[in-house]
Design a protein around this motif. Structure first.
Motif, PDB file in Angstrom:
ATOM      1  N   SER A  85       0.723  -1.243   0.112  1.00 39.10           N
ATOM      2  CA  SER A  85      -0.047   0.295  -0.204  1.00 39.10           C
ATOM      3  C   SER A  85       0.666   1.008  -0.429  1.00 39.10           C
ATOM      4  N   GLY A  86       2.013   0.675   0.323  1.00 39.67           N
ATOM      5  CA  GLY A  86       2.524   2.045   0.466  1.00 39.67           C
ATOM      6  C   GLY A  86       3.122   2.712   1.310  1.00 39.67           C
ATOM      7  N   GLU A  87       2.710   1.932   2.430  1.00 35.17           N
ATOM      8  CA  GLU A  87       2.275   2.581   3.809  1.00 35.17           C
ATOM      9  C   GLU A  87       3.992   2.719   4.654  1.00 35.17           C
ATOM     10  N   THR A  88       4.606   1.989   3.949  1.00 36.76           N
ATOM     11  CA  THR A  88       5.790   1.790   4.734  1.00 36.76           C
ATOM     12  C   THR A  88       6.752   3.318   4.899  1.00 36.76           C
ATOM     13  N   PHE A  89       6.099   4.225   3.697  1.00 31.68           N
ATOM     14  CA  PHE A  89       7.074   4.900   3.241  1.00 31.68           C
ATOM     15  C   PHE A  89       6.299   6.502   3.259  1.00 31.68           C
ATOM     16  N   GLY A  90       5.321   6.535   3.822  1.00 32.03           N
ATOM     17  CA  GLY A  90       4.504   6.951   4.743  1.00 32.03           C
ATOM     18  C   GLY A  90       3.290   7.831   3.343  1.00 32.03           C
ATOM     19  N   PRO A  91       3.398   9.502   3.489  1.00 30.05           N
ATOM     20  CA  PRO A  91       2.149   9.576   2.886  1.00 30.05           C
ATOM     21  C   PRO A  91       2.458   9.802   1.157  1.00 30.05           C
ATOM     22  N   ILE A  92       4.203   9.993   0.811  1.00 31.86           N
ATOM     23  CA  ILE A  92       4.693   9.966  -0.811  1.00 31.86           C
ATOM     24  C   ILE A  92       4.217   9.024  -0.952  1.00 31.86           C
ATOM     25  N   GLY A  93       4.581   7.516  -0.580  1.00 29.93           N
ATOM     26  CA  GLY A  93       4.202   6.613  -1.028  1.00 29.93           C
ATOM     27  C   GLY A  93       3.591   6.022  -0.878  1.00 29.93           C
ATOM     28  N   THR A  94       2.324   6.015  -0.074  1.00 28.43           N
ATOM     29  CA  THR A  94       0.531   5.765  -0.693  1.00 28.43           C
ATOM     30  C   THR A  94      -0.002   7.025  -1.465  1.00 28.43           C
ATOM     31  N   VAL A  95       0.648   8.133  -2.016  1.00 31.59           N
ATOM     32  CA  VAL A  95      -0.134   8.634  -2.787  1.00 31.59           C
ATOM     33  C   VAL A  95       0.858   8.181  -4.053  1.00 31.59           C
ATOM     34  N   ILE A  96       2.114   7.453  -4.309  1.00 34.18           N
ATOM     35  CA  ILE A  96       2.543   7.150  -5.437  1.00 34.18           C
ATOM     36  C   ILE A  96       1.902   5.748  -5.582  1.00 34.18           C
ATOM     37  N   SER A  97       0.990   5.259  -4.669  1.00 33.40           N
ATOM     38  CA  SER A  97       0.698   3.812  -4.501  1.00 33.40           C
ATOM     39  C   SER A  97      -0.371   4.591  -5.503  1.00 33.40           C
ATOM     40  N   VAL A  98      -1.540   5.115  -5.282  1.00 27.84           N
ATOM     41  CA  VAL A  98      -2.422   5.489  -5.153  1.00 27.84           C
ATOM     42  C   VAL A  98      -2.284   5.926  -7.191  1.00 27.84           C
ATOM     43  N   LEU A  99      -1.432   6.627  -7.073  1.00 25.18           N
ATOM     44  CA  LEU A  99      -0.814   7.147  -8.745  1.00 25.18           C
ATOM     45  C   LEU A  99      -1.227   6.163  -9.628  1.00 25.18           C
ATOM     46  N   SER A 100      -0.649   5.253  -8.667  1.00 27.66           N
ATOM     47  CA  SER A 100      -0.146   3.911 -10.028  1.00 27.66           C
ATOM     48  C   SER A 100      -1.111   2.592  -9.967  1.00 27.66           C
ATOM     49  N   GLY A 101      -1.886   2.640  -9.220  1.00 31.94           N
ATOM     50  CA  GLY A 101      -2.998   2.040  -9.548  1.00 31.94           C
ATOM     51  C   GLY A 101      -4.337   3.195 -10.578  1.00 31.94           C
ATOM     52  N   LEU A 102      -4.402   4.169 -10.411  1.00 32.25           N
ATOM     53  CA  LEU A 102      -4.426   5.433 -11.471  1.00 32.25           C
ATOM     54  C   LEU A 102      -4.301   4.589 -12.617  1.00 32.25           C
ATOM     55  N   ALA A 103      -2.823   4.397 -12.512  1.00 28.46           N
ATOM     56  CA  ALA A 103      -2.161   4.792 -13.926  1.00 28.46           C
ATOM     57  C   ALA A 103      -2.725   2.996 -14.710  1.00 28.46           C
ATOM     58  N   LEU A 104      -2.987   2.060 -13.598  1.00 26.70           N
ATOM     59  CA  LEU A 104      -3.304   0.893 -13.983  1.00 26.70           C
ATOM     60  C   LEU A 104      -4.260   1.213 -14.742  1.00 26.70           C
ATOM     61  N   ILE A 105      -5.174   1.430 -14.005  1.00 29.70           N
ATOM     62  CA  ILE A 105      -6.509   1.618 -15.147  1.00 29.70           C
ATOM     63  C   ILE A 105      -6.467   2.489 -16.694  1.00 29.70           C
ATOM     64  N   PHE A 106      -5.791   3.834 -16.272  1.00 27.84           N
ATOM     65  CA  PHE A 106      -5.366   4.574 -17.919  1.00 27.84           C
ATOM     66  C   PHE A 106      -4.947   3.190 -18.839  1.00 27.84           C
ATOM     67  N   PHE A 107      -3.976   2.705 -18.383  1.00 27.76           N
ATOM     68  CA  PHE A 107      -2.838   1.743 -19.402  1.00 27.76           C
ATOM     69  C   PHE A 107      -3.816   0.170 -19.837  1.00 27.76           C
ATOM     70  N   SER A 108      -5.124   0.256 -19.257  1.00 27.17           N
ATOM     71  CA  SER A 108      -6.003  -0.834 -19.398  1.00 27.17           C
ATOM     72  C   SER A 108      -6.556   0.373 -20.420  1.00 27.17           C
ATOM     73  N   ILE A 109      -7.611   1.264 -19.501  1.00 21.46           N
ATOM     74  CA  ILE A 109      -8.149   1.868 -20.901  1.00 21.46           C
ATOM     75  C   ILE A 109      -7.290   2.064 -22.274  1.00 21.46           C
ATOM     76  N   SER A 110      -6.173   2.676 -21.857  1.00 22.20           N
ATOM     77  CA  SER A 110      -6.163   3.532 -23.667  1.00 22.20           C
ATOM     78  C   SER A 110      -4.960   2.426 -24.293  1.00 22.20           C
ATOM     79  N   GLY A 111      -4.506   0.509 -23.828  1.00 21.35           N
ATOM     80  CA  GLY A 111      -4.553  -0.451 -24.683  1.00 21.35           C
ATOM     81  C   GLY A 111      -5.649  -0.768 -25.104  1.00 21.35           C
ATOM     82  N   ILE A 112      -6.478  -1.207 -24.839  1.00 16.23           N
ATOM     83  CA  ILE A 112      -7.596  -1.431 -25.397  1.00 16.23           C
ATOM     84  C   ILE A 112      -8.208  -0.076 -26.860  1.00 16.23           C
ATOM     85  N   TRP A 113      -7.965   0.729 -26.236  1.00 13.74           N
ATOM     86  CA  TRP A 113      -8.348   1.519 -27.247  1.00 13.74           C
ATOM     87  C   TRP A 113      -7.267   1.441 -28.585  1.00 13.74           C
ATOM     88  N   LEU A 114      -6.815   1.750 -27.933  1.00 15.22           N
ATOM     89  CA  LEU A 114      -4.761   1.238 -29.153  1.00 15.22           C
ATOM     90  C   LEU A 114      -5.451   0.146 -30.425  1.00 15.22           C
TER      91      LEU A 114
END
Length: 134
Positions: A85-114
């Motif tokens: 979850s990124g909790e080990t690295f503090g708030p920055i780790g949690t933010v990166i974890s959430v952004l990575s989850g959003l990036a995974l959604i983006f890659f799934s949608i954009s990959g299908i679109w491409l």
């Protein structure tokens, strides 16, 4: 879209690999067979599972007996969750974890679109329609 897909994958690929590996490790740790404690450890686990004499669960609370002693890889479930979850690295780790989850959604949608765009292009040019290209 393809440019964004490529550039973001370079950055977020490392973090998504981290999240995937720690997620798999946390599930393996949960599914790993429990080792039976021996001798004194078993007696201590049984003593810890019984509440002290006269103990009553407070009203409105849900009291559960404590879990047995976890040993081996099962004792690392909490560590793997915090790394995942990124909790080990503090708030920055949690933010990166959430952004990575959003990036995974983006890659799934954009990959299908491409893929759909390439499929349509191939169909419009009267090339042999197929699901996968060689």
């Amino acid at each position: 879209m393809r440019k964004w897909h490529r550039w973001l994958s370079v950055f977020f690929g490392v973090f998504m690999l981290w999240i995937a590996v720690t997620g798999v490790l946390s599930q393996v740790a949960v599914l790993w067979p429990a080792s039976e404690p021996a001798g004194a450890a078993r007696a201590a686990a049984q003593a810890a599972a019984t509440p002290p004499p006269g103990f009553e669960c407070p009203e409105g609370w849900r009291c559960m007996p404590p879990r047995g002693n976890r040993t081996g890889i099962r004792s690392m479930v909490g560590l793997f969750h915090h790394l995942h979850s990124g909790e080990t690295f503090g708030p920055i780790g949690t933010v990166i974890s959430v952004l990575s989850g959003l990036a995974l959604i983006f890659f799934s949608i954009s990959g299908i679109w491409l893929y759909v765009q390439m499929w349509r292009f191939r169909k419009n040019r009267k090339l042999a329609p197929s699901w996968f290209w060689k």
